[in-house]
Design a protein around this motif. Sequence first.
Motif, PDB file in Angstrom:
ATOM      1  N   TYR A  94      15.549  24.968 -39.719  1.00  0.00           N
ATOM      2  CA  TYR A  94      16.235  25.775 -38.660  1.00  0.00           C
ATOM      3  C   TYR A  94      15.335  25.815 -37.467  1.00  0.00           C
ATOM      4  O   TYR A  94      13.892  25.669 -37.423  1.00  0.00           O
ATOM      5  CB  TYR A  94      16.134  27.228 -39.412  1.00  0.00           C
ATOM      6  CG  TYR A  94      17.209  27.708 -40.535  1.00  0.00           C
ATOM      7  CD1 TYR A  94      18.340  28.171 -40.235  1.00  0.00           C
ATOM      8  CD2 TYR A  94      16.732  27.143 -41.864  1.00  0.00           C
ATOM      9  CE1 TYR A  94      19.220  28.253 -41.227  1.00  0.00           C
ATOM     10  CE2 TYR A  94      17.664  27.223 -42.759  1.00  0.00           C
ATOM     11  CZ  TYR A  94      18.892  27.975 -42.350  1.00  0.00           C
ATOM     12  OH  TYR A  94      19.838  28.010 -43.199  1.00  0.00           O
ATOM     13  N   LYS A 121      14.728  28.575 -34.088  1.00  0.00           N
ATOM     14  CA  LYS A 121      14.755  29.708 -33.143  1.00  0.00           C
ATOM     15  C   LYS A 121      14.666  29.570 -31.854  1.00  0.00           C
ATOM     16  O   LYS A 121      13.447  28.969 -31.362  1.00  0.00           O
ATOM     17  CB  LYS A 121      13.999  30.958 -33.772  1.00  0.00           C
ATOM     18  CG  LYS A 121      14.051  32.367 -32.931  1.00  0.00           C
ATOM     19  CD  LYS A 121      13.096  33.427 -33.719  1.00  0.00           C
ATOM     20  CE  LYS A 121      13.794  34.808 -33.276  1.00  0.00           C
ATOM     21  NZ  LYS A 121      13.664  34.982 -31.749  1.00  0.00           N
ATOM     22  N   TRP A 155      17.882  32.375 -35.087  1.00  0.00           N
ATOM     23  CA  TRP A 155      18.042  31.148 -35.792  1.00  0.00           C
ATOM     24  C   TRP A 155      19.125  30.221 -36.260  1.00  0.00           C
ATOM     25  O   TRP A 155      19.980  31.069 -36.375  1.00  0.00           O
ATOM     26  CB  TRP A 155      16.986  31.701 -37.359  1.00  0.00           C
ATOM     27  CG  TRP A 155      15.655  32.052 -37.127  1.00  0.00           C
ATOM     28  CD1 TRP A 155      15.531  33.298 -37.174  1.00  0.00           C
ATOM     29  CD2 TRP A 155      14.436  31.343 -37.251  1.00  0.00           C
ATOM     30  NE1 TRP A 155      14.091  33.596 -37.151  1.00  0.00           N
ATOM     31  CE2 TRP A 155      13.522  32.260 -37.202  1.00  0.00           C
ATOM     32  CE3 TRP A 155      14.217  29.925 -37.147  1.00  0.00           C
ATOM     33  CZ2 TRP A 155      12.284  31.790 -37.247  1.00  0.00           C
ATOM     34  CZ3 TRP A 155      13.114  29.567 -37.035  1.00  0.00           C
ATOM     35  CH2 TRP A 155      12.166  30.521 -37.018  1.00  0.00           C
TER      36      TRP A 155
END
Length: 149
Positions: A49, A51, A107
């Motif tokens: 992931y 952000k 995210w």
Amino acid sequence: MGKDSKPKDAKGKGKQAAGSSGGGDDAGGGKGGKGKGGKSADGLGTCTYVKARHVLCEKQGKINEAYKKLQDGWLDNGDKVPPAEFAKIAQEFSECPSGKKGGDLGWFPRGKMAGPFQDVAFSTPVGACSAPFKSTHGYHFILCEGRKN
């Protein structure tokens, strides 16, 4: 032996140039196994992931104008762009609905974003701003705020 010396040079260059040309260095390192060492050290290419914040403009001239503001205020000095400052630029210039939220995309996992956007998002070091690039939606630049698995 020559192969062993190249990864050491590439790693050193990647650390120094991460803020300005990290995308270019990672693209070259991805072709062979030698880029893996540098990528695992900073999480590039290994996280699940990211952000991020971004600025999206339809016209290249407008994205260049927005990016120039970041260069003049932060990037030319070698500073990292604070998310609050990036958010001001996104609110002023971005044509994406996320622009109202300072370009905040939150995210997102691998596979959610298309093509070059995902490639740039997952190869930009945390705290760094990518150079402007083109996708199917227009012209962007990205600020990577975090990574996790």
